[in-house]
Design a protein around this motif. Structure first.
Motif, short mmCIF file in Angstrom:
data_model
loop_
_atom_site.label_atom_id
_atom_site.label_comp_id
_atom_site.label_asym_id
_atom_site.label_seq_id
_atom_site.Cartn_x
_atom_site.Cartn_y
_atom_site.Cartn_z
N ASP A 45 35.33 66.51 27.89
CA ASP A 45 34.05 65.79 27.77
C ASP A 45 33.67 65.09 29.06
OD1 ASP A 45 34.70 64.85 24.36
OD2 ASP A 45 33.42 66.44 25.14
N TYR A 46 34.17 65.57 30.17
CA TYR A 46 33.79 65.07 31.49
C TYR A 46 34.24 63.64 31.73
CZ TYR A 46 31.04 69.16 30.50
OH TYR A 46 30.66 70.41 30.11
N TRP A 47 35.40 63.32 31.22
CA TRP A 47 36.08 62.06 31.58
C TRP A 47 37.20 62.44 32.54
CZ3 TRP A 47 32.23 59.91 30.00
CH2 TRP A 47 31.77 59.90 28.67
N LEU B 62 30.31 57.42 27.32
CA LEU B 62 30.45 56.50 28.44
C LEU B 62 31.91 56.22 28.72
CD1 LEU B 62 28.39 54.28 30.09
CD2 LEU B 62 30.26 52.92 29.16
N GLN C 263 30.40 55.43 33.78
CA GLN C 263 29.99 56.84 34.00
C GLN C 263 29.55 57.42 32.67
OE1 GLN C 263 33.06 59.73 33.90
NE2 GLN C 263 31.38 61.10 33.32
N GLN C 264 28.46 58.17 32.71
CA GLN C 264 27.99 58.82 31.50
C GLN C 264 27.96 60.33 31.70
OE1 GLN C 264 24.96 60.71 30.77
NE2 GLN C 264 24.43 60.79 32.96
N TYR C 265 27.97 61.05 30.61
CA TYR C 265 27.62 62.47 30.69
C TYR C 265 26.62 62.75 29.57
CZ TYR C 265 30.04 64.29 26.57
OH TYR C 265 30.41 64.57 25.30
#
Lengths: 119, 109
Positions: free
Chosen positions: A103-105, B33, B89-91
């Motif tokens: 999840d793009y962490w 987040l 940071q978000q996606y």
């Protein structure tokens, strides 16, 4: 333990090219998405690009789209960033990072490699 | 592009006190987040993801909350090793984007 080690940073002239590498160890590299993230001197973080585990999907920030190419070699546990048509504003420390959950962490990050674009 | 705005830019807090850092998104990011800590001369380290899930090994004094556009990182009792720069940071899947806030510097008062 999980480790990422970047290399390839250098001083390059505007318009030039450079290829960054990231060597991964301590985990099954082929199971994870990977990303490049950069940080200009004294500035904040900017995500650059990511690549799916099988290389089937890539995505780029607008600021580098058409100039940078991300790739990977799962057999060599390595991630790459080919950077072309470099600009002064590309000057930064470039980090590779593992996507922890898909999840793009980003965790962990490498120690970074410095790219300086200057004439 | 979703813009992340952190406040304050610099926060001065005494050791042992509580620190509250804020992050606001220009549009809803649901709970997508994360919070990172970056000490001087080091790479960033993931602390919290999915707005409130602490990464394994991160001390319980770090907690995250919020959803939608307003998020908070709370450090309940500051230790000397917590003084650093913190980034949110978000996606988002649509439009596809990954963006960081500009950072909050947490310094010793």
């Amino acid at each position: 333990q999980v480790e990422l080690v970047e290399s390839g940073g250098d001083l390059v002239k505007p318009g030039g090219s450079l290829r960054l590498s990231c060597a991964a160890s301590g985990f099954t590299f082929g199971d994870y998405y990977m990303s490049w993230i950069r940080q200009a001197p004294g500035k904040g973080l900017e995500w650059v690009s990511y690549i799916s585990s099988s290389s089937s999907y890539t995505h780029y920030a607008d600021s580098v789209k058409g100039r940078f190419t991300i790739s990977r070699d799962n057999a060599k546990n390595s991630l790459y960033l080919q950077m072309n048509i470099l600009r002064a504003e590309d000057t930064a420390v470039y980090y590779c990072a593992r996507d922890l959950t898909g999840d793009y962490w980003f965790d962990p990050w490498g120690q970074g490699t410095l790219v300086t674009v200057s004439s | 592009e979703i813009v992340m705005t952190q406040s304050p830019a610099t926060l001065s807090v005494s050791p042992g006190e509580r620190a509250t850092l804020s992050c606001r998104a220009s549009q809803s990011v649901s709970s997508n987040l994360a919070w990172y800590q970056q000490k001087r001369g080091q790479s960033p380290r993931l602390l919290i993801y999915d707005a409130s899930t602490r990464v394994t090994g991160i001390p319980a004094r770090f907690s995250g909350s919020g959803s939608g556009t307003e998020f908070t990182l709370t450090i309940s009792s500051l230790q000397s090793e917590d003084f650093a720069v913190y980034y949110c940071q978000q996606y988002s899947n649509w439009p596809p984007s990954i963006t960081f806030g500009q950072g909050t510097r947490l310094e010793i008062k």
